[in-house]
Design an enzyme around this catalytic site. Structure first.
Site, PDB file in Angstrom:
ATOM      1  N   ALA A 469       1.115  -1.298  -0.313  1.00 54.99           N
ATOM      2  CA  ALA A 469       0.396   0.331  -0.143  1.00 54.99           C
ATOM      3  C   ALA A 469       0.787   1.020   0.147  1.00 54.99           C
ATOM      4  O   ALA A 469       1.897   1.251   0.684  1.00 54.99           O
ATOM      5  CB  ALA A 469      -0.663  -0.230   1.203  1.00 54.99           C
ATOM      6  N   GLU A 471       1.058   5.417   0.709  1.00 53.36           N
ATOM      7  CA  GLU A 471      -0.006   6.358   1.624  1.00 53.36           C
ATOM      8  C   GLU A 471       0.298   7.976   1.290  1.00 53.36           C
ATOM      9  O   GLU A 471       0.143   8.543   1.618  1.00 53.36           O
ATOM     10  CB  GLU A 471       0.909   6.635   2.812  1.00 53.36           C
ATOM     11  N   ASN A 472       0.094   7.874  -0.226  1.00 56.89           N
ATOM     12  CA  ASN A 472       0.345   9.406  -1.102  1.00 56.89           C
ATOM     13  C   ASN A 472      -1.014  10.385   0.209  1.00 56.89           C
ATOM     14  O   ASN A 472      -1.940   9.610   0.185  1.00 56.89           O
ATOM     15  CB  ASN A 472      -0.641   9.147  -2.374  1.00 56.89           C
ATOM     16  N   HIS A 504      -1.364   1.749   9.637  1.00 63.17           N
ATOM     17  CA  HIS A 504      -0.586   1.991   8.950  1.00 63.17           C
ATOM     18  C   HIS A 504      -0.563   3.355   7.793  1.00 63.17           C
ATOM     19  O   HIS A 504       0.175   4.531   8.110  1.00 63.17           O
ATOM     20  CB  HIS A 504       0.614   0.986   8.327  1.00 63.17           C
ATOM     21  N   GLU A 505      -0.959   3.410   6.840  1.00 64.24           N
ATOM     22  CA  GLU A 505      -1.001   4.274   5.620  1.00 64.24           C
ATOM     23  C   GLU A 505      -1.858   5.807   6.747  1.00 64.24           C
ATOM     24  O   GLU A 505      -1.273   6.897   5.934  1.00 64.24           O
ATOM     25  CB  GLU A 505      -1.801   4.089   4.546  1.00 64.24           C
ATOM     26  N   HIS A 508       0.628   7.681   8.576  1.00 63.72           N
ATOM     27  CA  HIS A 508       1.249   8.305   7.690  1.00 63.72           C
ATOM     28  C   HIS A 508       0.851   9.926   7.219  1.00 63.72           C
ATOM     29  O   HIS A 508       1.773  10.712   6.384  1.00 63.72           O
ATOM     30  CB  HIS A 508       1.548   7.363   6.567  1.00 63.72           C
ATOM     31  N   GLU A 527       8.564   5.169   8.644  1.00 64.51           N
ATOM     32  CA  GLU A 527       8.298   3.734   8.979  1.00 64.51           C
ATOM     33  C   GLU A 527       8.275   2.944   9.593  1.00 64.51           C
ATOM     34  O   GLU A 527       7.128   2.353  10.161  1.00 64.51           O
ATOM     35  CB  GLU A 527       8.695   2.840   7.682  1.00 64.51           C
TER      36      GLU A 527
HETATM   37 ZN    ZN Z   1       4.856   2.778   5.552  1.00 67.43          ZN
END
Ligand code: ZN
Length: 1086
Positions: A469, A471-472, A504-505, A508, A527
């Site tokens: 995936a 994270e834009n 997670h995304e 970010h 990360e």
């Molecule tokens: Zn990441």
């Protein structure tokens, strides 16, 4: 402007031999425009300027658009259908595109090369999300042991399957290094390129981009582009240098204007240069740009929707009615934005982006920001422009867009809209993501104490996607399997994975997007933090998942293996791509810091850091500074100690310590020392002291004793500094009571004790294990087995500890044990005494097998489901007849009723499919293949792909392996590695996979257009004899120049094989003897 003006009444004489035109875009010729059309165009153009130009002027009022005159663009390059003359006329661009003319001075990259490579580079560099857990953690139905490729995060959860699955953590198979191996490799490789030489000059910085793109998604995949970038001059310079790759443009369209109050002056570009190696476009100017001035560079370009899953690329899928559909999406991290548009493609260059995307009316587009307006394209029937709101300042790698016919659902609150996108026929599978995503985003707003700064967030599930995936900012992209959940088909683990990756995304969006590393050396901060905070996000939304307990398994135990190699590397190091060290060790040391600082100090320091650097860039020292200030204010850290002092020992040097606790005869005092932990005992002190560097850490010591046991307090009771050779602790309980160090395993270190203390711990576990906290039981198991593996403790100790498992009910300690035992099993697999070990392992597993029962219940708590999954999978892997029979029976029932989705519980699919295929033949395999083709659920497809590698039929296996490397075989390139690993982890397939690599090296290289080191790792990880080692050496030496880029990986895989060999020499007989002494032998009936 620089270009030759063309008489529009004349056909555009495209020289088809010219490199510019040597591309496969069809219909790229012909200027058949009439004067009337030109007139029309001009009128329409003025309207266009009025409408679209307004925004640009509002943003930087001095900017004059680069289109003072209408430039007919008659390339029709994006169209692949046959157009009538009238249609062609109508296709004249309504944008600022200029004429594509011959340009003898052109030095840009030749698009023909872009078009030529149609083979994807499967390994897109960055993978945002590294799998938190391999499914083999849960599921031993297959002997997967996959190493999780650093760059292939997406494949992280191999539900692996092969006839013997083993729950093995990715790095469990990698052990320590022997010095001479490193030297073999080093001598074969030439010096690496200094990455710093690849950096852009610092004289300029981008302030604002305007980007127009017209991708011909349903045409021939070309992209017409136009770029304006406003640049601030920081230092006087005579050139403008920015990144460009796989794009062509034309010198004459490059214009540089000075922005000033009284009109814009053009600066002449004297010479254009393209530096292919560094992917630089350099405009050499006739006069230097003055420090402090601002300029606008504009250019037109042509791009191409590649099928490499990087940059701006195309993807395809089959719709419910069987028709083939196309879409286009982006993946830019780390350095592929430059493939979509020319830009200053480094994370430190933040700017605002104003994006226009053209689409056919039946499609939709999405990007980082919401659409401001949609306007028809002039005379281009069926096409419209979507104009997006200007972004807030951001790095180029976080820009994203997608053009598709996907459907969406949304949830909205007063601050933002949250949408999920998927293929229309799979949209219902996005319900779970939509049910948790908004809650997580709100929770992170509270956790970070900063509102989500964008008005919307989209998540899209892409049929082809290289990372897991990405994270834009405002547009998170996923592999389908990591966003789409089908309740009656996907397993509980799939659900957890979707929650984890989503969390997670979303984390970010603050850590990474709002505050971004200055350069990739600090990518671990992104990360590591996202990988830690994701547990906090999931824990908030799904408290029953017990994520904090799972952390030690998924992150610490896994990375302890890799980081105990001599060929490991520090968390912070000069690499563009984050690897498992960044994700797992990064998150582990951040968790350690959270605990030694306390929650209050940690979150306050974090919030101060985010506020100080929002919309900007930072380095790890900036974070340490803000945490130190908070810690000193809160007095959670002594005033003479800083976070930097402590954390530098964990982030700037590789490895980690084993802490030795030696108690006095009366027990009340202990001497504590530390040394670097290595998987194979070092032959000299070289591994502890390298050059003048001595491996020592700032170690937070937490402990408790039998007298007043407390497994909740994780505040350090003492610190060991790098300068302490030993420290003495007092006030411990008397010698007949145990002490246990590293409460909840919050410290990133292992612990060893004197013999007496080990005995006390073992006695406690046997008498009443629940006195010791769950995480610490898992810690004791993992530490003791690895201490034995490394020669610090006799194997009898951990093997005695494992006896208590009969009474263990919790998943986490069970998983810790089985993950380690899988190593023994894999090492014994081809040996005469395997049968003895199998009996021993069955003696451990059968009580678990009986207690969990074969009937799955998806209503059970998540970790109970995992425990059942693991127990059953291991029983089948150990060829327990009852388990095999039941699995095969279920598979046959499913074959008889393929449409009945309730025959095999989602949690048992991976095991049942694998065993059904393993025990069957062609018919069983073909059935799985058909189900794979028919399924509309990504996780089901993955389970089947892994399970098809379980067959014992060598012919089928070889055919399957070949299919994985054949375009259009039905296996997507993103899944090739999954298939390979399934074959390689099947005992019948290991040597087949290794031979395949050796014999088809060039084919594989061409297929991926690069080296795929994971394949070599997957096929060699269980090698444990001298002949194997020799083969790998020969192979590596033969391909040394190609493997140059992967020097570290090669060292690690060689070290791994070497360590397996050492282990066999040192412990095989020891373990056989222990087994015999404890009643397990070839002859008995255990
Ligand atoms: Zn990441």
């Amino acid at each position: 402007m620089g270009g030759t003006k063309k008489n529009c009444m004349e056909p555009l004489n495209m020289d088809m031999n010219h490199p510019d035109n040597n591309i496969s875009f069809s219909n790229k010729k012909g200027c058949y425009i009439s004067r009337l059309a030109i007139f029309f165009l001009f009128v329409l153009f003025l309207c266009s300027v009025a409408a679209t130009g307004f925004l640009v002027f509002y943003y930087h009022s001095e900017v004059k658009f680069a289109f003072e005159e209408v430039k007919e663009y008659l390339g029709l390059m994006g169209q692949s259908k046959d157009y009538t003359l009238e249609e062609k006329t109508n296709l004249i661009s309504s944008t600022t595109m200029k004429m594509l003319t011959e340009d003898p001075g052109r030095v840009f990259p030749d698009l023909s090369s872009t078009v030529a490579y149609s083979e994807p580079e499967d390994d897109v560099n960055i993978v945002d999300f590294v799998p938190v857990t391999d499914e083999h953690y849960l599921d031993s139905s297959t002997e997967t042991n996959t190493e999780i490729p650093l760059d292939e995060v997406g494949e992280k959860s191999p539900s692996a399957s092969s006839s013997e699955v083993e729950a093995e953590t990715l790095a469990h198979d990698i052990e320590m290094v022997q010095p001479e191996l490193s030297s073999i490799i080093s001598s074969s490789f030439s010096p690496e390129v200094d990455r710093r030489s690849l950096r852009l000059p610092r004289a300029l910085k981008p302030v604002h981009y305007l980007i127009r793109l017209q991708p011909f998604v349903n045409g021939n995949f070309s992209v017409r582009g136009y770029l304006e970038v406003e640049i601030e001059v920081l230092e006087e310079t005579s050139n403008v240098t920015l990144h460009i790759a796989d794009i062509i443009t034309h010198n004459e369209t490059v214009i540089l204007r000075k922005l000033q109050d009284f009109g814009n002056l053009e600066t002449l570009v004297q010479r254009h240069e393209f530096d292919a190696k560094r992917e630089f476009y350099i405009a050499h100017l006739s006069q230097p740009l003055e420090k402090g001035s601002r300029h606008l560079m504009s250019m037109e370009f042509e791009g191409y929707l590649n099928d490499n899953m990087k940059g701006f690329y195309r993807s395809t899928y089959e719709d419910a009615d069987g028709s083939q559909k196309f879409l286009a999406a982006t993946q830019f991290q780390a350095s592929d934005a430059r493939r979509a548009f020319p830009c200053f493609d480094e994370p430190g260059f933040k700017a605002t982006f104003e994006i226009y995307l053209a689409r056919e009316e039946a499609m939709t587009t999405i990007s980082n920001m919401p659409i401001v307006e949609t306007t028809p394209m002039f005379d281009q029937d069926g096409w419209v422009w979507d104009r997006y709101n200007t972004t807030i300042p951001m790095s180029s790698y976080l820009v994203a867009f997608a053009v598709s016919d996907f459907a969406s659902m949304n949830e909205t609150n007063e601050n933002w809209m949250f949408r999920v996108w998927a293929r229309e026929s799979a949209l219902d599978q996005a319900e779970y993501a939509l049910s948790i995503g908004p809650k997580m985003l709100s929770h992170f707003e509270e956790f970070f104490k900063i509102p989500f700064p964008l008005p919307k967030l989209d998540m899209i599930a892409l049929p082809d996607f290289a990372p897991g995936a990405m994270e834009n900012w405002g547009l998170v992209t996923f592999r389908e399997t990591l966003m789409l959940y089908h309740p009656s088909t996907s397993s509980a683990y799939n659900k957890q994975l979707i929650a984890s990756v989503t969390s997670h995304e979303l984390a970010h969006q603050w850590f990474g997007n709002l505050v971004t590393p200055q350069w990739w050396t600090d990518i671990w901060l992104n990360e590591g933090f996202a990988s830690y905070v994701e547990y906090i996000g999931v824990d908030h939304v799904e408290p029953s998942f017990q994520m904090m307990e799972q952390f030690v398994l998924e992150r610490i135990h896994r990375i302890f293996q890799m980081d105990s190699l001599e060929s490991s590397h520090p968390i912070r190091h000069d690499a563009e791509n984050a690897d498992m060290i960044a994700y797992d060790k990064g998150s582990s040391v951040i968790r350690m810091m959270n605990h030694f600082l306390s929650d209050a100090t940690f979150t306050r320091g974090l919030n101060n850091y985010l506020r100080a650097f929002q919309y900007a860039n930072a380095e790890q020292d900036d974070l340490w500074h803000h945490l130190t200030v908070a810690a000193h204010e809160d007095q959670s850290l002594s005033s003479n100690l800083t976070v930097k002092t402590i954390m530098d020992t964990w982030t700037l040097q590789m490895g980690y310590p084993v802490v030795m606790v030696l108690r006095s005869p009366d027990g009340v005092m202990a001497t504590v020392t530390q040394e670097r932990f290595l998987q194979v005992p070092p032959r000299s002190q070289n591994s502890q002291v390298v050059g003048s560097h001595s491996y020592r850490w700032w170690v937070p010591l937490t402990y408790t004793g039998r007298d007043s046991s407390d497994f909740t307090s994780t505040k350090p009771r003492s610190w060991m500094s790098p300068s302490n050779d030993a420290i003495t602790l007092r006030g411990l309980p008397p010698h007949d009571q145990w002490v246990i160090f590293n409460i909840q395993q919050t410290g990133f270190y292992r612990v060893n004790y004197d013999v007496n203390n080990w005995k006390l711990i073992i006695n406690q576990l046997m008498a009443n294990h629940s006195v010791i906290g769950t995480i610490n039981r898992a810690q004791i198991i993992d530490d003791s087995l690895n201490l034995a593996k490394a020669g610090h403790l006799p194997y009898a100790a951990p093997l005695s500890i494992l006896r208590y498992l009969v009474a263990e009910e919790d998943y986490v300690p069970w998983a810790a044990a089985l993950n380690n035992l899988s190593y023994l099993k894999r090492m014994f697999r081809s040996t005469p005494e395997y049968e003895v070990l199998r009996k021993y392992l069955l003696s451990i597993i059968l009580p678990l097998y009986e207690s969990v029962g074969f009937e799955d219940s998806t209503d059970d708590p998540l970790l109970s489901q995992y425990k059942r999954q693991k127990g059953l999978a291991w029983a089948c892997m150990l060829e327990h007849h009852d388990c095999l029979n039941k699995s095969v029976e279920l598979y046959r029932m499913w074959m008889a009723h393929p449409k009945n989705n309730s025959i095999v519980s989602p949690n048992l699919k991976s095991m049942v499919y694998c065993r059904g295929i393993q025990e069957g033949g062609e018919k069983e395999w073909q059935f799985a293949w058909q189900q794979y083709l028919l399924s509309n659920v990504g996780s089901e497809k993955e389970q089947l792909l892994s399970a098809m590698g379980c067959t014992r039929n060598q012919q089928i296996l070889l055919r399957y392996l070949e299919m994985a490397f054949t375009t259009d075989s039905g296996i997507r390139k993103q899944d090739t590695k999954r298939v390979f690993r399934a074959v390689a982890s099947n005992p019948v397939g290991t040597s087949m996979a290794w031979n395949f690599i050796q014999e088809n090296w060039n084919v594989i290289y061409d297929f991926f257009d690069k080296i795929v080191i994971d394949l070599i790792k997957a096929s060699t990880k269980d090698f444990n004899n001298a002949q194997d080692l020799q083969q790998v050496h020969v192979f590596v030496e033969q391909h040394a120049s190609q493997l140059l880029e992967h020097k570290l990986d090669v060292q690690q895989l060689l070290e791994n094989v070497h360590n397996n060999l050492s282990w066999m020499n040192n412990y095989y007989n020891v373990i056989v003897k222990w087994l015999n002494d404890n009643g397990f032998s070839r002859s008995n009936t255990n």
